[in-house]
Enzyme design. Structure first.
Site, PDB file in Angstrom:
ATOM      1  N   LYS A   1      38.549 -41.143  50.464  1.00 37.77           N
ATOM      2  CA  LYS A   1      38.635 -40.878  49.126  1.00 37.77           C
ATOM      3  C   LYS A   1      39.983 -40.732  48.793  1.00 37.77           C
ATOM      4  CE  LYS A   1      34.538 -39.638  48.609  1.00 37.77           C
ATOM      5  NZ  LYS A   1      34.214 -38.217  47.954  1.00 37.77           N
ATOM      6  N   LYS A   2      41.143 -40.729  49.572  1.00 37.91           N
ATOM      7  CA  LYS A   2      42.218 -40.950  48.959  1.00 37.91           C
ATOM      8  C   LYS A   2      43.192 -42.440  49.615  1.00 37.91           C
ATOM      9  CE  LYS A   2      44.499 -36.986  52.108  1.00 37.91           C
ATOM     10  NZ  LYS A   2      43.111 -36.525  52.363  1.00 37.91           N
ATOM     11  N   ILE A   3      42.695 -43.161  49.645  1.00 37.82           N
ATOM     12  CA  ILE A   3      42.405 -44.450  48.507  1.00 37.82           C
ATOM     13  C   ILE A   3      42.722 -44.962  47.741  1.00 37.82           C
ATOM     14  CG2 ILE A   3      42.452 -46.409  49.265  1.00 37.82           C
ATOM     15  CD1 ILE A   3      41.892 -46.395  52.170  1.00 37.82           C
TER      16      ILE A   3
ATOM     17  N   ASP B   1      43.917 -39.788  58.137  1.00 35.15           N
ATOM     18  CA  ASP B   1      42.486 -39.379  57.740  1.00 35.15           C
ATOM     19  C   ASP B   1      42.006 -40.883  58.379  1.00 35.15           C
ATOM     20  OD1 ASP B   1      42.806 -36.945  57.719  1.00 35.15           O
ATOM     21  OD2 ASP B   1      42.998 -36.920  55.344  1.00 35.15           O
TER      22      ASP B   1
END
Length: 526
Positions: free
Chosen positions: A227-229, A273
């Site tokens: 989700k951070k990408i 992560d």
């Protein structure tokens, strides 16, 4: 001569009988596994320590999940998780503010299901007591199944009762408590094993007890990284000025604050992560990345107010090491009596296969839910759907500056301007909030938002009441529809600050509303 002739066949038959086993051992076994497998299989075994044949069929996978392993590490995790939940009940579950959350009739609850209702204040106290006793039972390992039920049933009820309070780690705690219900985590370091010595002699548990817990945390890390990408996160705009915190003081000796925000807060955490679960699974890299794992969660516990989440993740770290590491620390591996488990049948039973199918179904569900928002459509400014099971952080920040609408004629391919319409003031939804009522003609101060996090107060007059929580005001000759949260009582008094005079706000009203705001959020009401 006759006797010697009769002895010859006997001697020959004896020597033949002795040579047969020798010749039989030299015959190659067609079912034997070759000493050297494929390069991919060798790499898989070298990294993870498992044969690829364990995953080649449902039967082999079931036998791999059912193999007996030491339950000591799982028992230590159970003890630490129960201790963390005792603190969580008082803090994040609201046990310390039980009178505020359930004692005040004006307090709002927004349940997931419309039919859910909060019980009366004394009964909610009994619900919290049941959950508290269940957490004690989990930690001590006493009446383990009953303790897990006593914990998770009230936990899910309280969590589903207030949808605006959902978050990732609260959802994780409920899942872990539910998974522990089906395990044998009370086989070590528990009151049950102490009160029943015969049970403590059998210290093995099926491997799937470990597999479920480790898979759940694997999904947590992996999906949080995925989700951070995104452009917003990787560009460094999701979390700004975090480098000013004291935990980054050593880094400020080498890097500028802007680089710390970009390289460490955004880039490193995204890589961490995505990859940490893999590195912790691989035996050769496990010891190397463990300091990063511990530092990451310890820093998070200081940076953010996220309850017991970092400590539960730290309690899960030892599960990646040997199953019997607590016994090795105590030095009792060789002296403790061990009851050997029953030999595993060559072909798993139907019940074992059914259990494996349920485990696989649970894994597929956990892999699908974070990307299921096209089904559970919704929006609450955190994620694209109901926040909690998405493993997403608050990385989105929206600020609508202007909305432009164009009408395109598909036949003529011509663009047309939108016809002008009279603006209709938006009417906020009704709620159960206890708010101060204003009368028509009252002088008030209206908080006009002109920046994302700043407001400026303007003097106005109440024209009419739109709904139970909104009014129409006259401000500088214009009519404005305002929510009561943006309206304060005008006292007419002024205060002097520096060389200027400012209108004084009724701070008693502000303090009262801020006290109530600790238990609800107007942004999650709609």
């Amino acid at each position: 001569m006759a006797n010697s002739k009769r002895k010859l066949p006997t001697k020959s038959s004896a020597s033949t009988a002795q040579e047969k086993p020798h010749t039989t051992r030299q015959i190659p076994n067609p079912d034997a596994v070759p000493a050297q497998g494929s390069p991919l299989g060798n790499l898989f075994k070298e990294c993870l320590g498992y044969e690829t044949s364990n995953f080649s069929s449902l039967t082999n996978f079931t036998a791999w999940l059912q193999r007996p392993v030491d339950g000591a590490a799982l028992g230590v995790f159970r003890l630490l998780f129960g201790a963390a939940m005792l603190v969580d009940i008082a803090e994040e579950r609201g046990g310390g503010q039980l009178d505020v959350r359930f004692g005040e009739p004006q307090h709002c609850h927004f349940p997931l299901f419309p039919g859910m209702r909060a019980l009366a204040y004394p009964l909610m106290g009994c619900v919290y007591l049941c959950m508290w006793l269940g957490a004690w039972g989990i930690m001590l390992g006493y009446r383990f199944r009953c303790s897990c039920l006593a914990f998770i049933v009230p936990y899910w009820y309280i969590l589903l009762l207030d949808k605006p309070t959902w978050n990732n780690h609260s959802y994780l705690f409920g899942l872990v408590g539910t998974l522990l219900l089906f395990t044998q985590a009370d086989s070590y370091c528990s009151l049950e094993s102490w009160l029943n010595p015969a049970r403590s002699r059998c210290r093995t548990v099926p491997y799937w007890n470990y597999f479920l817990i480790k898979f759940q945390f694997f999904v947590l890390y992996m999906y949080a990284g995925l989700k951070k990408i995104s452009a917003e996160w990787l560009s460094g705009y999701a979390m700004s000025s975090l480098s000013q915190h004291w935990v980054f003081a050593p880094f400020r000796q080498m890097l500028d604050p802007e680089l710390i925000d970009l390289l460490i807060v955004h880039w490193f955490t995204a890589f961490f992560d995505v990859s940490i679960a893999f590195f912790m699974t691989i035996e050769k890299t496990r010891l190397l990345v463990t300091p990063f794992m511990l530092s990451f969660h310890l820093m998070n516990s200081r940076l953010f107010v996220i309850g017991m989440f970092p400590w539960v993740c730290l309690a899960e770290v030892p599960l990646f090491y040997g199953f019997d590491w607590p016994r090795r620390i105590r030095g009792r591996t060789k002296t403790s009596p061990v009851v050997e488990p029953a030999p595993t049948p060559s072909k798993p039973s139907l019940l074992a296969r059914l259990r494996t199918c349920l485990i696989l179904g649970y894994c597929v569900l956990q892999l699908f839910l974070p990307y299921s928002h096209f089904i559970t459509k919704g929006y609450n400014n955190w994620t694209n759907g109901l926040y909690g099971y998405s493993w997403d952080m608050m990385v989105h920040s929206y600020d609508t500056l202007q909305t432009s609408i164009q009408i395109v004629d598909n036949d003529n391919q011509q663009e047309q301007q939108q016809p002008e319409q009279e603006p209709v003031p938006a009417k906020p939804l009704k709620s159960c909030l206890h708010v101060r009522e204003y009368k028509i003609g009252d002088l008030v101060l209206y908080a006009e938002r002109y920046r994302k996090t700043q407001v400026r107060w303007k003097r106005g007059r109440v024209l009419e009441r739109i709904t139970s929580i909104s009014y129409k005001l006259e401000i500088e000759g214009k009519e404005v529809a305002a929510h009561v949260s943006y309206i304060k009582k005008y006292t007419g008094r002024k205060v002097r600050f520096g060389n200027k005079e400012y209108l004084e706000i009724d701070y008693e009203q502000v303090a009262e509303e801020e006290r109530r705001a600790a238990s609800y959020s107007i942004w999650n009401m709609v």
